[in-house]
Design an enzyme around this catalytic site. Structure first.
Site, PDB file in Angstrom:
ATOM      1  CB  CYS A   1      -0.900   0.005   1.241  1.00 18.02           C
ATOM      2  SG  CYS A   1      -1.924  -1.483   1.407  1.00 18.02           S
TER       3      CYS A   1
ATOM      4  CB  ALA B   1      -7.469  -5.461  -1.573  1.00 14.57           C
ATOM      5  CB  ILE B   2      -2.566  -8.615  -0.576  1.00 12.81           C
ATOM      6  CG1 ILE B   2      -1.924  -7.567  -1.493  1.00 12.81           C
ATOM      7  CG2 ILE B   2      -1.892  -9.966  -0.718  1.00 12.81           C
ATOM      8  CD1 ILE B   2      -1.975  -7.900  -2.960  1.00 12.81           C
TER       9      ILE B   2
ATOM     10  CG  ASN C   1       3.664  -0.493   2.191  1.00 15.07           C
ATOM     11  OD1 ASN C   1       3.159  -1.401   1.540  1.00 15.07           O
ATOM     12  ND2 ASN C   1       4.819   0.065   1.858  1.00 15.07           N
TER      13      ASN C   1
END
Length: 649
Positions: free
Chosen positions: A2, A74-75, A98
């Site tokens: 991120c 988005a993971i 992040n």
């Protein structure tokens, strides 16, 4: 992965809200899936949230002193439950984050037993609960890569942290009244109060030594990086700031382990790291250059997928140049044939280089040492175009396992200083038979004379290097103040361990930190998360516990990796000697497609404080007329383009 952002001003931030929003938007590529902000008022009377918004911007209706911003890729837990900035109920804690905590499942189970509840399946919420339970020491329990900031309203502090090896970036500016941070330097340059001034010492280090990472400084005088393995705490009542090291690698040598045991343990640790880093709610691919490191990751990943009968979903991503100096196609194809994966290639052209040149320079924030970064750039572009959001990569093995041919010099010197002359002569002959004429300095004394005589039977070196073109005033100002040279004098293993000291410097101080910055900026430019299994800290510490002769052995680099991967890697890969990685035909480019731009850089007024035009022109012509390789012309061009990209001329 991120993009994170934050703004604090003890006297109020409302006058800088537009700049704050720009600092988030400028890195929208780091998180195209969602957007969020949170505003707080923290003073001696109260510490509270004023406004939080997800997916839309809502300016605070009251005076705020602190803001957090987030761009989400988005993971894990793709729902809105994973959106940030995030809080946990009744704790007064908020986070912008992040990275990935790979052991979040195990930590979550531990925290559930301690009475915590979770409304999401994200690792972000696990970080908050871990901080609530263990405080700042929570980071010592994480196995992962991260850069985050937690607002603790109970203590009126901002707690910031960066992962042990520095995979994820964290940059900041502080003047005692204001504190701003972001994933990338360009975010901080959006603030009018952040001076936009070049760091001339950093420019000297770059031109003289091709060095860009060696401490907390950046190429901007007022912007710093939180270094790997560090926490930073900002007091939100008075603006004071305090940094602390939470991680120093365990460097104790294991004198009892056998070579066979070391190979088996290396394989086990790397396999476990790959297993953890396959955790994702989206598809995970892998980069493949054809070298030992990326091939090891691809093959171990294949083994993991075989166990769950999902090898049909494995995809690899590679770049290919026809030019011999950068052609690795036969090695890539050998791996692909062995494990039957879905191979994807990109074939960058000279036109692609020119079309992307200015964007890559801007994307990287700071100058970089060679054009090799472009091969990686096009690979991540291919990954993104293929719809993949996560890849595993082989970064880190060269630095800790002595993968660079130039490191033989340090091993030879170490053997000489320890008076292990028979081993030195044996290893030199093995090295020379495999690699040809030494492209490394040889030890001095009678042993060095013998080695130099032995080396005469091998082929010529293809590298040249000169710094006579550096501006004399610049050199005079900084030659005795080199932070990079000082970093090369760090010797945690003592004076008789030349190789181990150099591997420590490469891993924890300079070279790896540079490569990780390249990887972060290039992958995130295309909204791709790059994971690096070799940098699991358990594996890193294990490798540093091994004796040097397990790393360089019989003329081979990374020997414990080679033997640990026996039966997994194709033999053609396991026994290969040459090393390119994601290479580019730089020598050709300097003499052809980049020549007009390099000439423009040499002759530009902006470069006069840094290089001497006539000497640079003469040296550049010498390189063109010869077959030698030197990355200096690229550094001239890169510095010139960087000044233009950030309006610094």
């Amino acid at each position: 992965m991120c993009g994170i952002s934050g703004l604090f001003n003890i006297n109020g931030i409302n006058g800088n809200l537009l700049e704050f929003r720009r600092s988030i938007d400028v890195v929208s590529y780091r998180g195209p899936d969602d957007y969020g902000t949170a505003y707080f008022q923290v003073n001696s009377d109260e510490a509270r949230l004023i406004e939080r918004s997800i997916g839309q911007e809502m300016a605070p209706q009251q005076q705020a002193t602190l803001a957090l911003g987030h761009r989400r890729l988005a993971i894990i837990d793709l729902s809105r439950n994973g959106a940030q900035p995030m809080t946990i109920k009744d704790q007064g804690l908020w986070i912008t984050y992040n990275g990935e905590i790979y052991n979040y499942i195990e930590l979550r189970e531990e925290l559930l037993k301690l009475g915590y509840s979770f409304r999401s399946q994200s690792d972000t919420e696990v970080i908050l609960a871990a901080y609530a339970e263990w405080g700042e020491e929570c980071v010592e329990r994480f196995n992962g890569i991260w850069a985050f900031a937690i607002v603790d309203l109970r203590r009126s502090i901002l707690f910031c942290s960066r992962d042990r090896l520095g995979v994820k970036p964290f940059h900041y500016y502080s003047d005692g009244e204001r504190f701003v941070f972001g994933s990338e330097i360009k975010q901080l340059l959006n603030y009018s109060f952040v001076p936009k001034k070049m760091n001339e010492r950093a420019i000297y280090e770059y031109l003289m030594y091709s060095a860009v990472e060696y401490g907390e400084e950046t190429f901007f005088t007022s912007i710093f990086k939180l270094q790997q393995g560090q926490n930073l705490v900002v007091n939100l009542l008075n603006g004071s700031m305090e940094k602390a090291v939470y991680y120093s690698p365990d460097l104790k040598k294991n004198s009892s382990i056998t070579y066979v045991e070391a190979g088996n343990e290396f394989r086990r640790l790397l396999s476990n790291s790959v297993r953890l880093q396959l955790r994702s709610d989206v598809e995970v691919g892998s980069c493949l250059s054809g070298g030992l490191d990326s091939s090891s990751i691809v093959c171990l990943m294949n083994r993991q997928l075989q166990d769950i009968q999902k090898t049909n979903i494995q995809r690899t991503f590679s770049s290919h140049f026809e030019d011999e100096e950068a052609n690795e196609i036969k090695y890539m194809q050998e791996v692909i044939r062995a494990i039957q994966v879905d191979a994807n290639y990109v074939f960058p052209t000279e036109a692609d280089l020119l079309d992307n040149l200015h964007r890559v320079v801007w994307q990287q924030d700071e100058p970089f040492g060679s054009t090799s970064i472009f091969a990686q750039w096009f690979v991540f572009k291919l990954v993104s175009e293929s719809g993949v959001k996560v890849v595993l990569d082989g970064q880190g093995a060269d630095e800790m396992l002595a993968g660079y041919v130039g490191l033989f010099h340090y091993y030879f010197t170490q053997l000489k200083n320890r008076k292990r002359y028979p081993t030195l002569i044996y290893e030199f002959i093995k090295y020379a038979n495999l690699h040809g004429r030494p492209q490394v300095p040889l030890p001095g004394g009678i042993t060095g004379i013998i080695l130099r005589k032995l080396s005469n039977q091998f082929g010529p070196s293809g590298f040249a290097h000169s710094t006579d073109w550096i501006n004399k005033d610049l050199s005079h100002q900084f030659k005795d103040k080199s932070a990079y040279i000082k970093s090369t004098e760090v010797n945690p293993f003592g004076t008789l361990n030349d190789l181990e000291n150099k591997l420590y410097q490469l891993t924890f101080i300079n070279n790896l930190q540079t490569l990780l910055r390249h990887e972060d900026r290039s992958s995130m430019a295309f909204s791709v998360e790059a994971r690096v299994p070799f940098l699991d800290h358990h594996l890193v510490e294990f490798v540093f516990s091994l004796p040097s002769e397990f790393k360089i052995r019989d003329g081979y680099t990374k020997r414990v990796l080679r033997d640990g991967m026996a039966g997994i890697l194709p033999e053609m890969i396991r026994q290969r000697v040459g090393k390119l990685g994601f290479a580019t035909p730089e020598r050709k480019w300097q003499r052809t497609i980049l020549k007009p731009l390099i000439t423009q850089a040499i002759n530009s007024e902006q470069m006069q404080p840094f290089i001497m035009q006539s000497q640079a022109t003469e040296y550049y012509q010498q390189l063109i007329n010869s077959e030698a390789t030197d990355f200096s012309p690229w550094r001239w061009l890169n510095l010139f383009l960087w000044m233009d990209a950030y309006d610094l001329a």
